[in-house]
Motif scaffolding. Structure first.
Motif, PDB file in Angstrom:
ATOM      1  N   ALA A  77       0.831  -1.202   0.000  1.00 26.86           N
ATOM      2  CA  ALA A  77       0.000   0.000   0.000  1.00 26.86           C
ATOM      3  C   ALA A  77       0.866   1.253   0.000  1.00 26.86           C
ATOM      4  N   ALA A  78       1.960   1.228   0.766  1.00 29.25           N
ATOM      5  CA  ALA A  78       2.871   2.374   0.791  1.00 29.25           C
ATOM      6  C   ALA A  78       3.518   2.575  -0.573  1.00 29.25           C
ATOM      7  N   SER A  79       3.900   1.472  -1.219  1.00 26.92           N
ATOM      8  CA  SER A  79       4.512   1.571  -2.551  1.00 26.92           C
ATOM      9  C   SER A  79       3.532   2.148  -3.560  1.00 26.92           C
ATOM     10  N   GLU A  80       2.262   1.748  -3.447  1.00 22.13           N
ATOM     11  CA  GLU A  80       1.245   2.279  -4.354  1.00 22.13           C
ATOM     12  C   GLU A  80       1.074   3.784  -4.162  1.00 22.13           C
ATOM     13  N   LYS A  81       1.149   4.231  -2.909  1.00 25.20           N
ATOM     14  CA  LYS A  81       1.015   5.666  -2.640  1.00 25.20           C
ATOM     15  C   LYS A  81       2.189   6.453  -3.224  1.00 25.20           C
ATOM     16  N   ILE A  82       3.383   5.886  -3.119  1.00 23.73           N
ATOM     17  CA  ILE A  82       4.552   6.573  -3.677  1.00 23.73           C
ATOM     18  C   ILE A  82       4.449   6.642  -5.201  1.00 23.73           C
ATOM     19  N   ALA A  83       3.985   5.563  -5.811  1.00 19.46           N
ATOM     20  CA  ALA A  83       3.823   5.567  -7.273  1.00 19.46           C
ATOM     21  C   ALA A  83       2.797   6.618  -7.695  1.00 19.46           C
ATOM     22  N   ALA A  84       1.709   6.705  -6.951  1.00 19.50           N
ATOM     23  CA  ALA A  84       0.686   7.709  -7.261  1.00 19.50           C
ATOM     24  C   ALA A  84       1.240   9.118  -7.072  1.00 19.50           C
TER      25      ALA A  84
END
Length: 324
Positions: A77-84
Motif C-alpha cells: 500500500a505504501a509503494s502504491e502511494k509513492i507511485a501515485a
C-alpha cells in the motif's frame, strides 16, 4: 459509536517523504500529500530563500510520513502511494513548465528501542512555575496532592509510553492546566485524561488539586506505565488508569485534557462535548499550529466550545476551551 484509538505508541516504522518544490507548486502538492497520507505534514523554507538575488523563485520542502509495517500488504500500500505521488508530481510539473522539477526522496525510519536510550537525556527540569518533572533515579522531594505552597514534583519513568514533559505539546498542556487550576481550581474536581500515555497530565491534575481523575489509554504499555508512575507519586487515591473505551465513560467531568493527534481529536469532539459539564473546560494539544489549530477550533465550536486561550511553541499549538 465508533471506538477511537488513543494510543501513543508509534508504528513499527515510518516511510518519510520529503519533496523539494518551487513555491508556485507547493500548495497543490501539499494538499495532495495530506489527502494521500491522511496525516499531518510539515512545510519548511531553506535559509537561502531570504538571500536569493538571481530572480529565482524560492523553494520549500514538504515532509510527511506514511506508517508501514512488516506485513507485505501494508508495504504494498505504501509503494502504491509513492507511485501515485510520482505521477501527481509529474502532472503538476507539466502544468508549471517554468518551474524546476520537484525532487522526491523517501527513506524508512525504524522504531528505536528507546525505552532505555531516553534515560541518557532525561534530567529534572521545571516545566511550569509550580511544577518540576524528575526521573526516578534523581533525588528530589516528591509532594503529594496536599503539598501546600511548595512546588510540586512529578517523578516519572515513561517506559514505552509518551510523556516526559520535554515535548512542546506536553509542556503547553501543563502550562494551561497550571493556569486553569490556579484560576478555577475549586471548580475542577472530576477530570478526564484521554490518551494518558505516561500519566503525566493526569498526575499534574492530581497534584494541582483535582479530587478524581480518570486516565484512559488503549495501549497496554501506557496503562501499565501510567499506573506505576501514579504509585510512585502516591496519587493512586485520586487517579484511576484504565484501558476501557471512552464511549463507555459516564458524563459529568469538569475538565478533559487530551494530548493526541488532530484527526483523533476531531473524531472525539461530539463525545467529549457530551462528557463535559456545562461551563466545563477542555485542554487540547498535540496539534500543529495554523491549519490544524484552526480546524480543531472550528470543529469544537460546533459542539459548544469557545477557545479562550492558545499557546504556541515550535510548530505546535495547545488550546484551552470553555463549554458555553
Amino acid at each position: 459509536m465508533p471506538a477511537f484509538s488513543i494510543t501513543h505508541r508509534s508504528a513499527k516504522s515510518w516511510l518519510k517523504i520529503s519533496i523539494l518544490v518551487d513555491v508556485r507548486m507547493s500548495e497543490a502538492i501539499a494538499a495532495y500529500i495530506a489527502e494521500l497520507t491522511g496525516t499531518g505534514l510539515e512545510i519548511t523554507s531553506p535559509e537561502n530563500n531570504r538571500t536569493k538575488t538571481d530572480g529565482a523563485f524560492p523553494t520549500e520542502t514538504i515532509t510527511a510520513y506514511i506508517p508501514i509495517a512488516l506485513k507485505e500488504s501494508v508495504n504494498d500500500a505504501a509503494s502504491e502511494k509513492i507511485a501515485a505521488l510520482r505521477q501527481f508530481l509529474l502532472m503538476v510539473w507539466h502544468i508549471f513548465p517554468d518551474c524546476p522539477a520537484p525532487v522526491l526522496s523517501t527513506y524508512t525510519i525504524m522504531e528505536e528501542d528507546w525505552g532505555e536510550k531516553w534515560k541518557r537525556f532525561f534530567t529534572s527540569f521545571q516545566i511550569t512555575p509550580g511544577l518540576t518533572i524528575k526521573p526516578s533515579w534523581e533525588a528530589a522531594e516528591v509532594l503529594g496532592p496536599d503539598g501546600g505552597n511548595k512546588k510540586a514534583v512529578i517523578e516519572i519513568d515513561p517506559g514505552l509510553a509518551f510523556g516526559t514533559g520535554h515535548h512542546a505539546s506536553t509542556q503547553m498542556a501543563l502550562l494551561l492546566l497550571d493556569e486553569l487550576f490556579q484560576a478555577k481550581g475549586k471548580q475542577l474536581e472530576r477530570i478526564l485524561d484521554v490518551g494518558t500515555g505516561s500519566g503525566i497530565l493526569a498526575m499534574a491534575c492530581g497534584l494541582f488539586g483535582a479530587k478524581e481523575v480518570l486516565a484512559l489509554d488503549n495501549d497496554p504499555d501506557a496503562v501499565e506505565t501510567a499506573r506505576q508512575n501514579i504509585l510512585k507519586n502516591r496519587l493512586e487515591g485520586r487517579i484511576t488508569v484504565s484501558g476501557r473505551e471512552i464511549s463507555s465513560v459516564k458524563a459529568g467531568f469538569d475538565l478533559a485534557v487530551a494530548n493526541i493527534t488532530h484527526d483523533i481529536l476531531a473524531g472525539l469532539a461530539k463525545l467529549l462535548s457530551g462528557l463535559i459539564k456545562p461551563q466545563g473546560f477542555l485542554v487540547l494539544s498535540g496539534i500543529l499550529k495554523g491549519v490544524q489549530e484552526h480546524s480543531i477550533g472550528g470543529i469544537y465550536a460546533k459542539h459548544g466550545f469557545a477557545c479562550i486561550k492558545s499557546l504556541h511553541k515550535d510548530e505546535w499549538a495547545a488550546l484551552l476551551m470553555h463549554k458555553i
